[in-house]
Design a protein around this motif. Structure first.
Motif, PDB file in Angstrom:
ATOM      1  N   HIS A   1       5.053  -1.352   2.836  1.00  0.00           N
ATOM      2  CA  HIS A   1       4.347  -0.147   2.385  1.00  0.00           C
ATOM      3  C   HIS A   1       5.300   0.644   1.499  1.00  0.00           C
ATOM      4  CE1 HIS A   1       1.024  -0.543   5.370  1.00  0.00           C
ATOM      5  NE2 HIS A   1       1.972  -1.161   6.047  1.00  0.00           N
ATOM      6  N   ARG A   2       4.717   1.348   0.526  1.00  0.00           N
ATOM      7  CA  ARG A   2       5.516   2.210  -0.352  1.00  0.00           C
ATOM      8  C   ARG A   2       5.268   3.664   0.040  1.00  0.00           C
ATOM      9  NH1 ARG A   2       3.615  -0.054  -6.097  1.00  0.00           N
ATOM     10  NH2 ARG A   2       1.763  -0.451  -4.830  1.00  0.00           N
ATOM     11  N   LEU A   3       6.339   4.327   0.436  1.00  0.00           N
ATOM     12  CA  LEU A   3       6.260   5.733   0.819  1.00  0.00           C
ATOM     13  C   LEU A   3       6.466   6.581  -0.429  1.00  0.00           C
ATOM     14  CD1 LEU A   3       6.041   7.530   3.453  1.00  0.00           C
ATOM     15  CD2 LEU A   3       8.513   7.800   3.227  1.00  0.00           C
ATOM     16  N   GLN A   4       5.482   7.378  -0.758  1.00  0.00           N
ATOM     17  CA  GLN A   4       5.521   8.171  -1.985  1.00  0.00           C
ATOM     18  C   GLN A   4       6.606   9.233  -1.925  1.00  0.00           C
ATOM     19  OE1 GLN A   4       1.704   9.797  -3.004  1.00  0.00           O
ATOM     20  NE2 GLN A   4       2.591  11.338  -4.363  1.00  0.00           N
TER      21      GLN A   4
ATOM     22  N   ASP B   1       7.729  12.373  -4.249  1.00  0.00           N
ATOM     23  CA  ASP B   1       7.358  13.152  -5.430  1.00  0.00           C
ATOM     24  C   ASP B   1       8.607  13.550  -6.219  1.00  0.00           C
ATOM     25  OD1 ASP B   1       8.489  15.477  -4.270  1.00  0.00           O
ATOM     26  OD2 ASP B   1       6.565  16.093  -3.407  1.00  0.00           O
TER      27      ASP B   1
ATOM     28  N   THR C   1       1.865   8.626   2.121  1.00  0.00           N
ATOM     29  CA  THR C   1       2.606   9.865   1.910  1.00  0.00           C
ATOM     30  C   THR C   1       3.484  10.106   3.136  1.00  0.00           C
ATOM     31  OG1 THR C   1       0.959  11.289   2.954  1.00  0.00           O
ATOM     32  CG2 THR C   1       0.670  10.808   0.590  1.00  0.00           C
TER      33      THR C   1
ATOM     34  N   SER D   1       0.834  -1.206   0.000  1.00  0.00           N
ATOM     35  CA  SER D   1       0.000   0.000   0.000  1.00  0.00           C
ATOM     36  C   SER D   1       0.867   1.254   0.000  1.00  0.00           C
ATOM     37  CB  SER D   1      -0.924  -0.004   1.221  1.00  0.00           C
ATOM     38  OG  SER D   1      -0.158   0.004   2.414  1.00  0.00           O
ATOM     39  N   TRP D   2       0.267   2.360  -0.469  1.00  0.00           N
ATOM     40  CA  TRP D   2       0.963   3.636  -0.576  1.00  0.00           C
ATOM     41  C   TRP D   2       0.699   4.511   0.640  1.00  0.00           C
ATOM     42  CZ3 TRP D   2       4.381   5.123  -4.352  1.00  0.00           C
ATOM     43  CH2 TRP D   2       4.457   4.316  -5.488  1.00  0.00           C
TER      44      TRP D   2
ATOM     45  N   PHE E   1       9.449   5.991  -4.772  1.00  0.00           N
ATOM     46  CA  PHE E   1       8.911   5.512  -3.498  1.00  0.00           C
ATOM     47  C   PHE E   1      10.057   4.940  -2.679  1.00  0.00           C
ATOM     48  CE2 PHE E   1       8.917   1.735  -6.154  1.00  0.00           C
ATOM     49  CZ  PHE E   1       9.395   0.746  -5.297  1.00  0.00           C
TER      50      PHE E   1
END
Length: 251
Positions: free
Chosen positions: A201-204, A206, A30, A27-28, A246
């Motif tokens: 988990h995938r940390l977004q 940018d 922020t 899951s993503w 990510f």
């Protein structure tokens, strides 16, 4: 997992990781969801580049929040070039902390507001100092903190010791633990059952933060350049995996 496997493996390219079903299901989050303003991040880095490799994007989100960030550098990374005529332990012990400072500046962090603790432990011997790390963390951590360190199964003895110490201290202090794989990107297979995928988990990250992370990593020149006829310490395929939009965390 031993360092012999890290050294022997040719490396898993990003082109293979792209087909990982486990990674796709992660899951993503922020950065603001993981560590919102008002919450403190305590980051334990075994070596001077690990804070960038595992969490450069997250750290870039702390611009203006440096008072909520504690960076613990366990070693000075003097053991990265074994038997090198140029990169001696003495030279690395001076050079690699300087690279860390430049890297953090590339993330636009105000180092005068940052609680940065250098423990000066011996590179390659953190398992011996694991109890010290646990004690240091237990004295520092508060129940609402997020403690981020390397994954306890990462395949490097120092990374694993930091992960184990972090897990013990977070449990005793009721802080949240986040573990980041670094060398696992190199030796593991895309759906490797040895990785704790249910916690992934995938940390977004940018585009702007990824650009700063890329510049920060480039500051670690000693790890990125060949040493005579020896290849760089950080293989190019591993860098590519760690410079995606990510950051993979096990929560």
């Amino acid at each position: 997992m031993s360092e012999n496997l890290i050294q022997a493996a040719s490396g898993t390219p990003w082109s293979e990781w792209q087909h990982s079903a486990h990674l796709a299901r992660a899951s993503w989050l922020t950065p603001e969801q993981l560590c919102p303003p008002g919450r403190r991040l305590v980051l334990l880095a075994p070596h001077p580049d690990d804070e960038i490799l595992m969490a450069g994007g997250l750290l870039a989100s702390f611009r203006g929040r440096e008072n909520e960030l504690v960076l613990i550098s366990a070693t000075n990374g003097e053991g990265s070039h074994r038997d090198s005529a140029y990169w001696t332990e003495h030279r690395l012990r001076h050079q690699r902390p300087l690279e860390s400072r430049h890297a953090l500046q590339h993330l636009d962090l105000d180092l005068t507001r940052l609680d940065w603790r250098r423990l000066n432990l011996k590179d390659g011997a953190l398992p011996r100092d694991e109890a010290f790390l646990v004690n240091h963390l237990e004295q520092l951590l508060e129940p609402d903190d997020l403690l981020l360190t390397t994954w306890r199964g990462d395949g490097h003895c120092d990374h694993e010791a930091a992960g184990r110490a972090g897990a013990r201290a977070a449990l005793s202090r009721r802080a949240q633990l986040a573990e980041a794989p670094v060398w696992a990107w190199h030796w593991a297979e895309p759906d490797d059952p040895r990785l704790p995928w249910p916690r992934a988990h995938r940390l977004q990250v940018d585009e702007a933060r990824l650009a700063r992370k890329r510049e920060a990593l480039a500051a670690h020149a000693s790890q990125l350049q060949p040493d005579g006829d020896r290849p760089p310490v950080l293989p190019a395929p591993l860098q590519t995996c760690l410079l995606q939009p990510f950051e993979l965390l096990f929560l």
